[in-house]
Design a protein around this motif. Sequence first.
Motif, short mmCIF file in Angstrom:
data_model
loop_
_atom_site.label_atom_id
_atom_site.label_comp_id
_atom_site.label_asym_id
_atom_site.label_seq_id
_atom_site.Cartn_x
_atom_site.Cartn_y
_atom_site.Cartn_z
N ALA A 70 3.23 -1.66 -12.40
CA ALA A 70 3.28 -0.28 -12.89
C ALA A 70 2.13 -0.01 -13.86
O ALA A 70 1.59 1.10 -13.89
N ARG A 71 1.74 -1.01 -14.66
CA ARG A 71 0.71 -0.80 -15.67
C ARG A 71 -0.70 -1.05 -15.15
O ARG A 71 -1.66 -0.82 -15.86
N SER A 72 -0.81 -1.57 -13.92
CA SER A 72 -2.15 -1.91 -13.45
C SER A 72 -2.86 -0.65 -12.96
O SER A 72 -2.23 0.33 -12.56
N LYS A 73 -4.19 -0.68 -13.04
CA LYS A 73 -4.96 0.49 -12.61
C LYS A 73 -5.44 0.33 -11.18
O LYS A 73 -6.23 1.14 -10.68
N LEU A 74 -4.96 -0.72 -10.54
CA LEU A 74 -5.36 -1.01 -9.17
C LEU A 74 -4.96 0.15 -8.25
O LEU A 74 -3.85 0.65 -8.31
N LYS A 75 -5.90 0.56 -7.38
CA LYS A 75 -5.58 1.67 -6.46
C LYS A 75 -4.58 1.22 -5.41
O LYS A 75 -3.78 2.01 -4.93
N LYS A 76 -4.64 -0.04 -5.04
CA LYS A 76 -3.86 -0.53 -3.91
C LYS A 76 -2.51 -1.10 -4.34
O LYS A 76 -1.87 -1.83 -3.59
N LYS A 77 -2.06 -0.77 -5.56
CA LYS A 77 -0.86 -1.46 -6.02
C LYS A 77 0.38 -1.12 -5.20
O LYS A 77 1.29 -1.92 -5.10
N PHE A 78 0.36 0.05 -4.57
CA PHE A 78 1.51 0.40 -3.74
C PHE A 78 1.65 -0.56 -2.56
O PHE A 78 2.75 -0.89 -2.15
N VAL A 79 0.49 -1.02 -2.04
CA VAL A 79 0.53 -1.97 -0.93
C VAL A 79 1.20 -3.26 -1.39
O VAL A 79 2.01 -3.86 -0.67
N ILE A 80 0.87 -3.70 -2.62
CA ILE A 80 1.47 -4.94 -3.13
C ILE A 80 2.98 -4.76 -3.28
O ILE A 80 3.77 -5.63 -2.91
N LEU A 81 3.39 -3.59 -3.77
CA LEU A 81 4.82 -3.30 -3.87
C LEU A 81 5.48 -3.37 -2.50
O LEU A 81 6.55 -3.96 -2.33
N MET A 82 4.81 -2.78 -1.51
CA MET A 82 5.35 -2.80 -0.14
C MET A 82 5.50 -4.23 0.37
O MET A 82 6.44 -4.53 1.09
N LEU A 83 4.57 -5.11 -0.05
CA LEU A 83 4.65 -6.50 0.40
C LEU A 83 5.96 -7.15 -0.05
O LEU A 83 6.50 -8.00 0.64
N PHE A 84 6.47 -6.73 -1.22
CA PHE A 84 7.74 -7.27 -1.67
C PHE A 84 8.91 -6.74 -0.85
O PHE A 84 9.96 -7.36 -0.77
#
Lengths: 274, 248
Positions: free
Chosen positions: A86-100
């Motif tokens: 949630a705190r990261s500025k990574l653009k692709k963080k939603f993809v990482i969430l989806m991986l979970f």
Amino acid sequence: MKLPRFTRKSLCIPYAVFLVFFVIVPMLVIVFYAFTDQNNNISFSNFIKFFSDPTKLSTIVYSLVIALVTTVICLLIAYPIACILARSKLKKKFVILMLFVVPMWINFVLRINALREIFNLLASIPSEGDWWGSWLTGANYFKTVVGMVYDFLPFMILPLYTTMMKIDNSLYEASADLGGNALTAFTRITLPLSMPGIMSGVTMVFLPSMTNYVVSDMLGNAKVTIIGKFISNYFGNDWHMGSMVALVLLVIVFVSTWLSGGFKAEDNVRGTNL
Amino acid sequence: MNRKKTLLSCLKWGFVGLVLLLCYSPILLLAVYSFDKTDMIGKFEGFSFAHYSALFTNPKVLGMIGNTLLLAFLAATLSTVLGTAGALGMYYCKKRVKGTIHAVSQIPVINAEIVTALALAVTFVAVGFGKSYFTLLIGHMVICTPFVVLSVIPKLKQMDNSLYEAALDLGASPFNLSLDDYIVTMYTRPAGFDTISTYVYNATTKGNAHTAATLSSFWALTTILFVVIVLFVLVSNLVGRRKKEENA
């Protein structure tokens, strides 16, 4: 006689009928079965038998402990992950969430079967005097808890992530401007504001891990009996006792939902409609 | 200072990566051994597509996949129709009626699946329905319909429904709920009817050499599903990005 007019309201009639027949009536039927004997006479013998049997009471305690341990471990793993994402500025963080979340789309029984194979493989690692292999083969409670954490982790990560995403970034900036360090920011901003997420995550993990006997059966070599398994043991041979256990479980479920504020959220939902 | 920051971010993403790796290791193990000649996990005897060809030729396996998919399709369609109509109707009802239906809808969602399953099974047998495909379908609909209702209502009210959206993201769409279900299926199914969940559960807890062969063709199925899902996520992510760029 006037026929009732079809209005938009009537759309909910089939659903209401469905709920009455397949939700309310079955609940009343188990209450009836729980307090009757084989000859359909009113009897409290199941109630007395249940609460005077130490095995049954200890099973309830075991189930609560397993569920509690699972919930705490899930929280300890999920909280940092949700925080980092949630705190990261990574653009692709939603993809990482989806991986979970992706593993949830594969049949749950097949995934637990795969985990069982992992444990068998790990147990075959040679060690001195085979202490490791024999420990892991016998560690039924350990394997059950690992299986439950593995299965329920996404249910903890997602609500935490959604509440943390709502926290306004300016709060952190204000905290930094006023000289607060990372710890202050965490205890004064992240933790209190993510409380609703913690609550819904805990409800989503605690209740299933108390009753989902598929995990404990497949990973615990049928040595771990949780309360859900009890009901299935009575299934088909003593439905009166089975109903009694189900009724006790029902009470536990509703009390813990009430304690965790699950019904309060529902009041808020109705409040917005005023 | 900068080095400390880099170290911290390495630690953070290392942790995320480690948990992801642990989450995926069982599926990856199955994927590797789905290409093995034998039904055993542990020793890789030789590369083969035997489990894949069994998946598409074994009538028992195909039957179970068909059962699972058809049941999920029927349950999802019927619950979506029933639930959407119900939610729409409730929206126009008086507050007391609406509140009651809403409260009852929450019962199957909050309740332990085993209690729902037992209550339905006892009721069906008590009223003389016995157990048939019909009771199985009803069982799945009891699990699925309230989810439809509870996710449609917030949409009607235009309000925040992050929790149910989260549940939907987690695969709690009626189709997925039905696909995954073991407990309700076990209690309401007619004799001899198997879905993937009930078969794998029985094969794992009291398996033999015969079930091992069937089980290993499900490893092949898992691998195929997994690849399809990962591709789907990647593609939808790429398409989503392109759409955003077009809008901008």
